[in-house]
Design a protein around this motif. Structure first.
Motif, PDB file in Angstrom:
ATOM      1  N   ILE A  25       0.831  -1.196   0.000  1.00  0.00           N
ATOM      2  CA  ILE A  25       0.000   0.000   0.000  1.00  0.00           C
ATOM      3  C   ILE A  25       0.871   1.254   0.000  1.00  0.00           C
ATOM      4  CG2 ILE A  25      -1.673   1.287   1.427  1.00  0.00           C
ATOM      5  CD1 ILE A  25      -2.901  -1.162   0.255  1.00  0.00           C
ATOM      6  N   LEU A  26       0.384   2.286  -0.684  1.00  0.00           N
ATOM      7  CA  LEU A  26       0.980   3.619  -0.605  1.00  0.00           C
ATOM      8  C   LEU A  26       0.142   4.441   0.369  1.00  0.00           C
ATOM      9  CD1 LEU A  26       1.656   4.409  -4.366  1.00  0.00           C
ATOM     10  CD2 LEU A  26       3.347   3.877  -2.619  1.00  0.00           C
ATOM     11  N   ALA A  27       0.808   5.041   1.366  1.00  0.00           N
ATOM     12  CA  ALA A  27       0.089   5.836   2.361  1.00  0.00           C
ATOM     13  C   ALA A  27       1.038   6.851   2.983  1.00  0.00           C
ATOM     14  CB  ALA A  27      -0.495   4.935   3.433  1.00  0.00           C
ATOM     15  N   HIS A  28       0.464   7.802   3.714  1.00  0.00           N
ATOM     16  CA  HIS A  28       1.267   8.831   4.362  1.00  0.00           C
ATOM     17  C   HIS A  28       1.928   8.324   5.641  1.00  0.00           C
ATOM     18  CE1 HIS A  28       0.113  11.974   1.620  1.00  0.00           C
ATOM     19  NE2 HIS A  28      -1.169  11.623   1.760  1.00  0.00           N
ATOM     20  N   ASN A  29       1.280   7.388   6.322  1.00  0.00           N
ATOM     21  CA  ASN A  29       1.868   6.808   7.529  1.00  0.00           C
ATOM     22  C   ASN A  29       1.329   5.389   7.714  1.00  0.00           C
ATOM     23  OD1 ASN A  29      -0.726   7.098   8.648  1.00  0.00           O
ATOM     24  ND2 ASN A  29      -0.221   9.101   9.484  1.00  0.00           N
ATOM     25  N   GLY A  30       1.856   4.687   8.699  1.00  0.00           N
ATOM     26  CA  GLY A  30       1.473   3.302   8.929  1.00  0.00           C
ATOM     27  C   GLY A  30       0.027   3.138   9.360  1.00  0.00           C
ATOM     28  N   LYS A  31      -0.463   4.092  10.128  1.00  0.00           N
ATOM     29  CA  LYS A  31      -1.842   4.021  10.599  1.00  0.00           C
ATOM     30  C   LYS A  31      -2.825   4.101   9.424  1.00  0.00           C
ATOM     31  CE  LYS A  31      -4.687   6.006  14.237  1.00  0.00           C
ATOM     32  NZ  LYS A  31      -4.765   7.013  15.287  1.00  0.00           N
ATOM     33  N   GLU A  32      -2.529   4.983   8.495  1.00  0.00           N
ATOM     34  CA  GLU A  32      -3.377   5.120   7.304  1.00  0.00           C
ATOM     35  C   GLU A  32      -3.302   3.855   6.439  1.00  0.00           C
ATOM     36  OE1 GLU A  32      -3.663   7.766   3.229  1.00  0.00           O
ATOM     37  OE2 GLU A  32      -2.469   8.537   4.893  1.00  0.00           O
ATOM     38  N   ALA A  33      -2.105   3.265   6.334  1.00  0.00           N
ATOM     39  CA  ALA A  33      -1.937   2.031   5.562  1.00  0.00           C
ATOM     40  C   ALA A  33      -2.757   0.895   6.178  1.00  0.00           C
ATOM     41  CB  ALA A  33      -0.463   1.646   5.498  1.00  0.00           C
ATOM     42  N   ALA A  34      -2.713   0.775   7.501  1.00  0.00           N
ATOM     43  CA  ALA A  34      -3.485  -0.265   8.184  1.00  0.00           C
ATOM     44  C   ALA A  34      -4.980  -0.042   7.980  1.00  0.00           C
ATOM     45  CB  ALA A  34      -3.151  -0.275   9.673  1.00  0.00           C
ATOM     46  N   PHE A  35      -5.425   1.208   8.029  1.00  0.00           N
ATOM     47  CA  PHE A  35      -6.840   1.532   7.839  1.00  0.00           C
ATOM     48  C   PHE A  35      -7.295   1.166   6.430  1.00  0.00           C
ATOM     49  CE2 PHE A  35     -10.307   4.416   6.724  1.00  0.00           C
ATOM     50  CZ  PHE A  35     -11.178   4.165   7.762  1.00  0.00           C
ATOM     51  N   LYS A  36      -6.448   1.480   5.437  1.00  0.00           N
ATOM     52  CA  LYS A  36      -6.798   1.154   4.049  1.00  0.00           C
ATOM     53  C   LYS A  36      -6.937  -0.351   3.849  1.00  0.00           C
ATOM     54  CE  LYS A  36      -4.798   5.028   1.482  1.00  0.00           C
ATOM     55  NZ  LYS A  36      -3.754   5.397   0.500  1.00  0.00           N
ATOM     56  N   VAL A  37      -6.005  -1.112   4.404  1.00  0.00           N
ATOM     57  CA  VAL A  37      -6.014  -2.558   4.223  1.00  0.00           C
ATOM     58  C   VAL A  37      -7.182  -3.198   4.964  1.00  0.00           C
ATOM     59  CG1 VAL A  37      -4.755  -4.692   4.747  1.00  0.00           C
ATOM     60  CG2 VAL A  37      -3.568  -2.760   3.734  1.00  0.00           C
ATOM     61  N   ARG A  38      -7.494  -2.695   6.139  1.00  0.00           N
ATOM     62  CA  ARG A  38      -8.566  -3.282   6.946  1.00  0.00           C
ATOM     63  C   ARG A  38      -9.898  -3.337   6.192  1.00  0.00           C
ATOM     64  NH1 ARG A  38      -8.719  -4.118  12.276  1.00  0.00           N
ATOM     65  NH2 ARG A  38     -10.747  -4.623  13.115  1.00  0.00           N
ATOM     66  N   TYR A  39     -10.155  -2.377   5.331  1.00  0.00           N
ATOM     67  CA  TYR A  39     -11.426  -2.336   4.618  1.00  0.00           C
ATOM     68  C   TYR A  39     -11.321  -2.776   3.161  1.00  0.00           C
ATOM     69  CZ  TYR A  39     -12.981  -0.396   8.907  1.00  0.00           C
ATOM     70  OH  TYR A  39     -13.280  -0.255  10.243  1.00  0.00           O
ATOM     71  N   LEU A  40     -10.253  -3.473   2.809  1.00  0.00           N
ATOM     72  CA  LEU A  40     -10.160  -4.096   1.491  1.00  0.00           C
ATOM     73  C   LEU A  40     -10.965  -5.395   1.497  1.00  0.00           C
ATOM     74  CD1 LEU A  40      -6.376  -3.720   0.577  1.00  0.00           C
ATOM     75  CD2 LEU A  40      -8.301  -2.552  -0.474  1.00  0.00           C
TER      76      LEU A  40
END
Length: 131
Positions: A25-40
């Protein structure tokens, strides 16, 4: 933007079972990356522990990982039946979900005394016609 490798628990491999998969994932920080993946799709959304790890990686690792993810048949099937037919999942890597025990309500007498007092007061008010 930073590149992240997020390891998550994925479903559609049997009731109370999961398979561990990596998402790039491309994201600004790790928290945002985890959030994006959680709802895939295919990620276990309802589990608090669905995200196992988040690691920052280089652009080269990101591109190699995206290519490997594109080659993985698990991400291309549309149903569990199709998944079984084409052998998208190696059944040796399926893990059982650990049951998290539910918390029971404490039987604290203070709680029940307060509840009884509220009920008594409410009953008295109803009898006197205040409510």
């Amino acid at each position: 933007m930073w590149c992240f490798k997020v390891t998550a628990k994925c479903g559609h491999v049997g009731r109370r079972h999961y398979i561990v998969k990596d998402f790039y994932i491309l994201a600004h920080n790790g928290k945002e990356a985890a959030f994006k993946v959680r709802y895939l799709p295919r990620v276990k959304h309802d589990r608090k522990d669905a995200i196992i790890s988040v690691v920052a990686i280089t652009k080269v690792e990101y591109l190699i990982g995206k290519a490997a993810q594109a080659d993985d048949p698990y991400f291309h099937v549309h149903s569990s039946t199709e998944q079984r037919r084409c052998g998208a999942v190696d059944y040796d890597v399926i893990l059982p979900e650990i049951e998290i025990p539910k918390r029971s309500k404490s039987k604290n007498p203070i709680y029940y005394n307060k509840l009884a007092r509220i009920i008594r007061r409410d009953t008295q008010r109803r009898l006197l016609g205040e409510i």
